[in-house]
Write an enzyme that holds these catalytic residues in place. Structure first.
Site, mmCIF file in Angstrom:
data_model
loop_
_atom_site.group_PDB
_atom_site.id
_atom_site.type_symbol
_atom_site.label_atom_id
_atom_site.label_comp_id
_atom_site.label_asym_id
_atom_site.label_seq_id
_atom_site.Cartn_x
_atom_site.Cartn_y
_atom_site.Cartn_z
ATOM 1 N N ASP A 66 91.133 -27.358 44.437
ATOM 2 C CA ASP A 66 91.087 -28.725 43.924
ATOM 3 C C ASP A 66 91.262 -28.736 42.411
ATOM 4 O O ASP A 66 91.999 -29.570 41.852
ATOM 5 C CB ASP A 66 89.754 -29.369 44.315
ATOM 6 C CG ASP A 66 89.571 -30.741 43.702
ATOM 7 O OD1 ASP A 66 90.313 -31.665 44.066
ATOM 8 O OD2 ASP A 66 88.674 -30.896 42.843
ATOM 9 N N GLU A 138 94.040 -27.760 49.804
ATOM 10 C CA GLU A 138 93.402 -27.327 48.558
ATOM 11 C C GLU A 138 92.897 -25.895 48.683
ATOM 12 O O GLU A 138 93.021 -25.101 47.730
ATOM 13 C CB GLU A 138 92.258 -28.274 48.199
ATOM 14 C CG GLU A 138 92.732 -29.654 47.777
ATOM 15 C CD GLU A 138 91.605 -30.615 47.487
ATOM 16 O OE1 GLU A 138 91.847 -31.602 46.775
ATOM 17 O OE2 GLU A 138 90.476 -30.398 47.983
#
Length: 254
Positions: A66, A138
């Site tokens: 992320d 992610e």
């Protein structure tokens, strides 16, 4: 140059069928992992550990990915859009890295077929959940960074995100904000937006209109335009972007 690969939590050995699946995926995605176990970990949902006692899932990789996704996207936007303000860049970035966008990219990459889920999550349709797919993408980015370094992660993210940036920019340019605001108002309040003329100025050949729009208990604008319709579009844009920002903030808070 890649970073040193950390110890991968103990997971069952990869059988030949799983290795083949990962090889096919890498070829299609243009990736080459040195550690298949690290790649496999990126697809391992926490529900597996909860049910089997396996040590390890993709949540830490998701946390790392992320951050890398955000950094790469910010760098791309900063470079591409030199004429945009910080606030405008932040709005575009929020769409580009949204759950909706990332889950769509995950599906394009075929990540749903590679997910390793616990039985309960599998039965509840976890393989098709946007949140799980976005998180898995992610995690994949985080795993790629650990395996092959920032440069490889940057290339991969750029390849995925560049088209999404262009799509968002194109949609922004061509958007019918009155229609978008109408749909948003119906969804949030079950009401229609109401437009009001604030001011009309200038000679007949160069009229300038100022319109504002009332949505629920809020008033947004004024929007400026050479026609009432143009001014209404501008007022609708102001209202839509503000309300969408608030809606996204509430969804994150929940």
């Amino acid at each position: 140059m890649g970073t040193s690969v950390p110890m991968v939590p103990a997971l069952p050995d990869l059988d030949s069928a799983r290795k083949k699946m990962l090889a096919v995926f890498q070829k299609a995605a243009g990736l080459r992992f040195k550690s298949l176990h690290l790649l496999n970990l990126s697809f391992t949902h926490s529900s597996v550990a909860n049910e089997t006692g396996w040590k390890g899932n993709n949540e830490r990789l998701e946390f790392l990915g992320d951050a890398i996704l955000g950094a790469v996207t910010a760098a791309l936007l900063y470079t591409k859009l030199a004429d945009r303000t910080e606030g405008q860049l932040a709005k575009i970035k929020s769409v580009v890295v949204s759950e909706e966008t990332l889950s769509g990219l995950a599906r394009e990459l075929g990540l749903e077929s590679l997910l390793i889920l616990g039985r309960g999550e599998e039965l509840s349709g976890g393989r098709g959940k946007n949140a799980i797919l976005a998180d898995t993408l992610e995690a994949l980015i985080g795993a790629l960074y650990l395996d092959s370094g920032y440069r490889a992660a940057f290339r991969f993210v750029s390849r995925c995100i560049d088209p999404e940036i262009e799509r968002v920019l194109q949609e922004q340019h061509n958007r019918d904000y009155k229609s978008l605001l109408q749909e948003l108002c119906q969804r949030l309040y079950r009401k229609h937006p109401v437009y009001r003329l604030v001011m009309r100025s200038g000679p007949d050949h160069a009229r300038l209109f100022q319109m504002e729009v009332q949505v629920n208990d809020g008033v947004f604008g004024p929007g400026l335009g050479k026609s009432k319709k143009g001014a209404e579009q501008e007022a609708a844009k102001i209202a839509y972007e503000k309300l969408r920002e608030e809606e996204m903030a509430l969804s994150v808070g929940n």
